[in-house]
Design a protein around this motif. Sequence first.
Motif, PDB file in Angstrom:
ATOM      1  N   THR A 160      -7.574  15.897  -8.053  1.00 22.51           N
ATOM      2  CA  THR A 160      -6.503  14.898  -7.963  1.00 22.51           C
ATOM      3  C   THR A 160      -5.834  14.925  -6.588  1.00 22.51           C
ATOM      4  O   THR A 160      -5.586  13.879  -5.975  1.00 22.51           O
ATOM      5  N   MET A 161      -5.554  16.129  -6.096  1.00 22.62           N
ATOM      6  CA  MET A 161      -4.917  16.255  -4.780  1.00 22.62           C
ATOM      7  C   MET A 161      -5.852  15.758  -3.674  1.00 22.62           C
ATOM      8  O   MET A 161      -5.404  15.110  -2.714  1.00 22.62           O
ATOM      9  N   ALA A 162      -7.137  16.043  -3.805  1.00 22.46           N
ATOM     10  CA  ALA A 162      -8.107  15.589  -2.796  1.00 22.46           C
ATOM     11  C   ALA A 162      -8.185  14.069  -2.767  1.00 22.46           C
ATOM     12  O   ALA A 162      -8.258  13.447  -1.688  1.00 22.46           O
ATOM     13  N   GLN A 163      -8.197  13.471  -3.960  1.00 23.68           N
ATOM     14  CA  GLN A 163      -8.249  12.008  -4.031  1.00 23.68           C
ATOM     15  C   GLN A 163      -6.986  11.391  -3.444  1.00 23.68           C
ATOM     16  O   GLN A 163      -7.035  10.371  -2.749  1.00 23.68           O
ATOM     17  N   CYS A 164      -5.831  12.028  -3.724  1.00 25.35           N
ATOM     18  CA  CYS A 164      -4.562  11.519  -3.174  1.00 25.35           C
ATOM     19  C   CYS A 164      -4.560  11.594  -1.647  1.00 25.35           C
ATOM     20  O   CYS A 164      -4.159  10.638  -0.980  1.00 25.35           O
ATOM     21  N   CYS A 165      -5.036  12.738  -1.116  1.00 24.86           N
ATOM     22  CA  CYS A 165      -5.099  12.874   0.350  1.00 24.86           C
ATOM     23  C   CYS A 165      -6.068  11.859   0.960  1.00 24.86           C
ATOM     24  O   CYS A 165      -5.828  11.306   2.043  1.00 24.86           O
ATOM     25  N   ARG A 209       0.825  -1.211   0.000  1.00 25.81           N
ATOM     26  CA  ARG A 209       0.000   0.000   0.000  1.00 25.81           C
ATOM     27  C   ARG A 209       0.856   1.257   0.000  1.00 25.81           C
ATOM     28  O   ARG A 209       0.555   2.240  -0.693  1.00 25.81           O
ATOM     29  N   LEU A 210       1.943   1.262   0.769  1.00 28.46           N
ATOM     30  CA  LEU A 210       2.811   2.438   0.803  1.00 28.46           C
ATOM     31  C   LEU A 210       3.514   2.653  -0.532  1.00 28.46           C
ATOM     32  O   LEU A 210       3.712   3.798  -0.964  1.00 28.46           O
ATOM     33  N   ASP A 211       3.867   1.551  -1.193  1.00 29.18           N
ATOM     34  CA  ASP A 211       4.483   1.674  -2.529  1.00 29.18           C
ATOM     35  C   ASP A 211       3.494   2.272  -3.530  1.00 29.18           C
ATOM     36  O   ASP A 211       3.870   3.103  -4.376  1.00 29.18           O
ATOM     37  N   GLU A 212       2.216   1.851  -3.433  1.00 29.16           N
ATOM     38  CA  GLU A 212       1.198   2.408  -4.327  1.00 29.16           C
ATOM     39  C   GLU A 212       1.028   3.907  -4.099  1.00 29.16           C
ATOM     40  O   GLU A 212       0.951   4.697  -5.053  1.00 29.16           O
ATOM     41  N   LEU A 213       0.968   4.315  -2.827  1.00 33.36           N
ATOM     42  CA  LEU A 213       0.833   5.737  -2.524  1.00 33.36           C
ATOM     43  C   LEU A 213       2.041   6.531  -3.016  1.00 33.36           C
ATOM     44  O   LEU A 213       1.889   7.643  -3.546  1.00 33.36           O
ATOM     45  N   LEU A 214       3.217   5.963  -2.827  1.00 34.35           N
ATOM     46  CA  LEU A 214       4.431   6.649  -3.260  1.00 34.35           C
ATOM     47  C   LEU A 214       4.442   6.838  -4.772  1.00 34.35           C
ATOM     48  O   LEU A 214       4.808   7.920  -5.271  1.00 34.35           O
ATOM     49  N   ARG A 215       4.014   5.814  -5.498  1.00 31.74           N
ATOM     50  CA  ARG A 215       3.956   5.941  -6.960  1.00 31.74           C
ATOM     51  C   ARG A 215       2.933   6.997  -7.376  1.00 31.74           C
ATOM     52  O   ARG A 215       3.168   7.789  -8.305  1.00 31.74           O
ATOM     53  N   SER A 216       1.790   7.028  -6.698  1.00 32.16           N
ATOM     54  CA  SER A 216       0.755   8.006  -7.019  1.00 32.16           C
ATOM     55  C   SER A 216       1.245   9.433  -6.783  1.00 32.16           C
ATOM     56  O   SER A 216       1.047  10.322  -7.620  1.00 32.16           O
ATOM     57  N   VAL A 217       1.890   9.652  -5.645  1.00 34.25           N
ATOM     58  CA  VAL A 217       2.399  10.990  -5.330  1.00 34.25           C
ATOM     59  C   VAL A 217       3.491  11.399  -6.317  1.00 34.25           C
ATOM     60  O   VAL A 217       3.551  12.558  -6.754  1.00 34.25           O
ATOM     61  N   CYS A 218       4.330  10.455  -6.677  1.00 34.51           N
ATOM     62  CA  CYS A 218       5.401  10.748  -7.632  1.00 34.51           C
ATOM     63  C   CYS A 218       4.831  11.113  -9.012  1.00 34.51           C
ATOM     64  O   CYS A 218       5.366  11.993  -9.709  1.00 34.51           O
ATOM     65  N   GLU A 219       3.738  10.459  -9.421  1.00 32.58           N
ATOM     66  CA  GLU A 219       3.107  10.785 -10.703  1.00 32.58           C
ATOM     67  C   GLU A 219       2.543  12.203 -10.682  1.00 32.58           C
ATOM     68  O   GLU A 219       2.701  12.972 -11.655  1.00 32.58           O
ATOM     69  N   ILE A 220       1.872  12.548  -9.578  1.00 30.14           N
ATOM     70  CA  ILE A 220       1.320  13.908  -9.469  1.00 30.14           C
ATOM     71  C   ILE A 220       2.438  14.939  -9.495  1.00 30.14           C
ATOM     72  O   ILE A 220       2.341  15.983 -10.180  1.00 30.14           O
ATOM     73  N   ARG A 221       3.486  14.678  -8.775  1.00 36.46           N
ATOM     74  CA  ARG A 221       4.620  15.607  -8.754  1.00 36.46           C
ATOM     75  C   ARG A 221       5.240  15.739 -10.137  1.00 36.46           C
ATOM     76  O   ARG A 221       5.608  16.840 -10.575  1.00 36.46           O
TER      77      ARG A 221
END
Length: 365
Positions: free
Chosen positions: A59-64, A28-40
């Motif tokens: 997008t930011m709301a969904q990520c949070c 799960r943490l790897d998935e979140l990290l990939r998602s944040v990296c894509e947004i960045r």
Amino acid sequence: MEQCACVERELEKVLHRFVMYGHQSEERLDELLRSVCEIRGQLVAFGVQDADLSVLSQTMAQCCKNIKETVQMLASRHKDIHGSVSKVGKAIDRNFDAEISAVVAETVWDTPERQKYLSETIVEHLYRQGMLSVAEDLCQESGVVIDMSMKQPFLELNRILEALRMQDLRPALEWAVTNRQRLLDLNSSLEFKLHRLYFISLLSGGIGNQMEALQYARHFQPFASQHQRDIQILMGSLVYLRHGIDNSPYRSLLETNQWAEICNIFTRDACSLLGLSVESPLSVSFASGCMALPVLMNIKQVIEQRQCSGVWTHKDELPIEIDLGKKCWYHSVFACPILRQQTSESNPPMKLIAATSSPEMPSTN
């Protein structure tokens, strides 16, 4: 054993949950990290001004939201693990007695002399296990003074054992050569097995070690009569050296369990030369106590239920015989066939010499 099995089952459940929790958390943490990296990456590539603010906000709301849900999920599962850990403690309390003072003599360590013996036994055990710094700290805190002549053999033994665990045979070979005659008196095969293992290590190096292996084979000469068959096998393996010993009928020579075996043989023979048992007195006493404790606890329960008195007549004597197996027989258990009394240091067995018969008295008739 049944009590141990019950606790072990609960412990296995906890360990399984820990492993699963670790894997799921990492995914799960790897998935979140990939998602944040894509947004960045998108923000860096297009810029905030060029991006649609409404889409960026969503997008930011969904990520949070994903981050918050993941944290809550991990916290909830971590809380469940705490419940499993508490079950292990309850299983221990349910299957084992925490209070065992009723089967222990109250005055067993009441004198400084006995406390000194206990500290020396613990220090010796620590030296045997290679825990030299811990043994030194215990000596300082307990005031026990260990003579260097007692300490030095353990230092050397642990140094050689450490080298053997690293698959370095040279220290053990030097020790065996130095003590060759004493080992022969014990009918020990340690030196031959060390040479054999060194020869095998040369074989595992391939054809490049052929000449060195042939030269080293000279070390087998003193053992030719006792280990002729083993030497023949070793020399026969040289024929397959070019194609690899692991692909030959001699591949059993490369088994890895030989290193554990040589450590056990060295420990046994070295302790024999030092006049010591292979196992430390502390570990033997602890193992014997673990075997005897359940029986003693049952006796205590029976005594309390039946309100018996005078069963524990002597604090240094068990009320019943507890079989610890032949492994724990260290002295004679000879008993007098008439009085049924066991011998002791104060009452050793003695051979009685029959008295000579007196000469016949002359007849008065």
